[in-house]
Scaffold this motif. Sequence first.
Motif, PDB file in Angstrom:
ATOM      1  N   ASP A   1       0.836  -1.211   0.000  1.00 57.86           N
ATOM      2  CA  ASP A   1       0.000   0.000   0.000  1.00 57.86           C
ATOM      3  C   ASP A   1       0.866   1.254   0.000  1.00 57.86           C
ATOM      4  O   ASP A   1       0.562   2.242  -0.689  1.00 57.86           O
ATOM      5  CB  ASP A   1      -0.927   0.003   1.214  1.00 57.86           C
ATOM      6  CG  ASP A   1      -2.003  -1.071   1.123  1.00 57.86           C
ATOM      7  OD1 ASP A   1      -2.231  -1.590   0.007  1.00 57.86           O
ATOM      8  OD2 ASP A   1      -2.617  -1.398   2.162  1.00 57.86           O
ATOM      9  N   ASP A   2       1.942   1.216   0.791  1.00 55.19           N
ATOM     10  CA  ASP A   2       2.854   2.365   0.857  1.00 55.19           C
ATOM     11  C   ASP A   2       3.487   2.621  -0.502  1.00 55.19           C
ATOM     12  O   ASP A   2       3.559   3.763  -0.982  1.00 55.19           O
ATOM     13  CB  ASP A   2       3.923   2.093   1.919  1.00 55.19           C
ATOM     14  CG  ASP A   2       4.829   3.298   2.156  1.00 55.19           C
ATOM     15  OD1 ASP A   2       4.473   4.407   1.715  1.00 55.19           O
ATOM     16  OD2 ASP A   2       5.886   3.127   2.796  1.00 55.19           O
TER      17      ASP A   2
ATOM     18  N   LYS B   1       0.940   4.168  -2.970  1.00 50.43           N
ATOM     19  CA  LYS B   1       0.748   5.603  -2.755  1.00 50.43           C
ATOM     20  C   LYS B   1       1.928   6.395  -3.313  1.00 50.43           C
ATOM     21  O   LYS B   1       1.756   7.454  -3.924  1.00 50.43           O
ATOM     22  CB  LYS B   1       0.588   5.891  -1.263  1.00 50.43           C
ATOM     23  CG  LYS B   1      -0.699   5.362  -0.661  1.00 50.43           C
ATOM     24  CD  LYS B   1      -0.758   5.646   0.835  1.00 50.43           C
ATOM     25  CE  LYS B   1      -2.022   5.076   1.456  1.00 50.43           C
ATOM     26  NZ  LYS B   1      -2.062   5.298   2.932  1.00 50.43           N
TER      27      LYS B   1
ATOM     28  N   ASP C   1       1.692   6.401  -7.107  1.00 50.15           N
ATOM     29  CA  ASP C   1       0.635   7.310  -7.548  1.00 50.15           C
ATOM     30  C   ASP C   1       1.087   8.759  -7.465  1.00 50.15           C
ATOM     31  O   ASP C   1       0.768   9.576  -8.333  1.00 50.15           O
ATOM     32  CB  ASP C   1      -0.619   7.113  -6.694  1.00 50.15           C
ATOM     33  CG  ASP C   1      -1.283   5.764  -6.942  1.00 50.15           C
ATOM     34  OD1 ASP C   1      -0.990   5.140  -7.981  1.00 50.15           O
ATOM     35  OD2 ASP C   1      -2.082   5.339  -6.089  1.00 50.15           O
ATOM     36  N   SER C   2       1.829   9.086  -6.417  1.00 47.19           N
ATOM     37  CA  SER C   2       2.302  10.465  -6.254  1.00 47.19           C
ATOM     38  C   SER C   2       3.386  10.816  -7.263  1.00 47.19           C
ATOM     39  O   SER C   2       3.527  11.956  -7.682  1.00 47.19           O
ATOM     40  CB  SER C   2       2.855  10.670  -4.833  1.00 47.19           C
ATOM     41  OG  SER C   2       4.048   9.945  -4.650  1.00 47.19           O
TER      42      SER C   2
END
Length: 313
Positions: A63-64, A67, A70-71
Motif C-alpha cells: 500500500d505504501d 501511494k 501514484d504520487s
Amino acid sequence: MGTEEMWPYLLAVSGIPAILQFVMLPLFPESPRYLYIDKGDTESSRKALQWLWQEDNLKLEMDDMQKERDSKQGEKAKTVKDVLTSRCVRWQLLTLIIPCAGIQFCGINALDFYAFEIFRESGVPEDQTHYLHIGIGATLLISLSLSSFLIDRAGRKKLMGYGYLLMGIIMSILTVTMSYKDINSWIPYVNIALIFCVTCSYAIGPAGVSMALPAELFLQAWRPSAFVISGTINWLCMFLVGMLFSYIVEALGPFCFLIFVAYTVFSAAFLLYFVPETKGKTMVEVMEDFNKLNYKNRGADTEKTDVNLGTKM
C-alpha cells in the motif's frame, strides 16, 4: 598480526567481507521499491517482499509503495543537481547533510586519537591497551545491534537527536576531567569510562540511523541522488577531519573536544526541534510533513498547491 611482518596479511583480511558480498549479493532480490515504482513490476516486487519480510507487513508495504507510485506519476529520476536546488526537498536535504556530516564531526575519531594517551595515563600497560580497543569495538558492535531493535520503537528523530545531545554532554565532562587529570589518580579511569559511554551513544543514535536517512526522507525518484550526496558528504568530512585534526589538537589540546561538542549540540537541537518524525508514516506522509517546512512562508492556497506538487515529485 599487528607486527611489521604480518600487517600486510592483517590488511588483506578486510577483503574477506568484500568477497562475501560479491558472492552473496547476486542471491538477494532487487529492491522491492525499485521493481514496483520504477519498473512497474508488481509481481516481482511482491516476491521480493515475501522473500525479505515473509508475510509480516506485506500489505502495508504494498500500500505504501502504491501511494508513492501514484504520487510520482511517471516522473523521471532526479539528478544530484535537482536535489541540491529544488525547494520541495530543501529541508530533507538539510536533514540529510547535518547528521551525515556529524558522523565525522561528532568527535568519535578524535576520541580514537586520544584513547591511547588516556589509557597510558590510567596506568594500563602499553602491551595491553589493545584489549581496551577491542572492548571499544565490542561496545560499538553491541550498541549498533541494540540500535537496530530500538530504531522502530523510539523513532529515528529521537535516537539521533538524543544521541548527539548525550555525546555533547559526555564530551563536555571529558574535557573537564582531562584538564584536571593530575589532581587525583582515579580521574584517568573516569576518562576511560567516558570514552566507552560516548562510543555507546554514538552507535545507538547517529551511527545506527544516519546512513539509512536517504531511504527515509526521499521518494524513489530522488533517492539514488540522495545516496550519492550522503556518501560524498561522509567521505569529504572524513578527509577534512583527517587533514585538519592534528593541527586542532596541537592548538587546543584536550579542549579540541569543545568543537565537536558545539556541533553535536547544534545537530541535536536541529533534529529535535525542526525535523518531523518518520516513525510509523508512509513516504507520502513524510513528504507532506516536510512540505509544510519547505513552503511555510507562502500563503495557505499557494502552500496547498505546492504540497501537492511537491508530493508528486
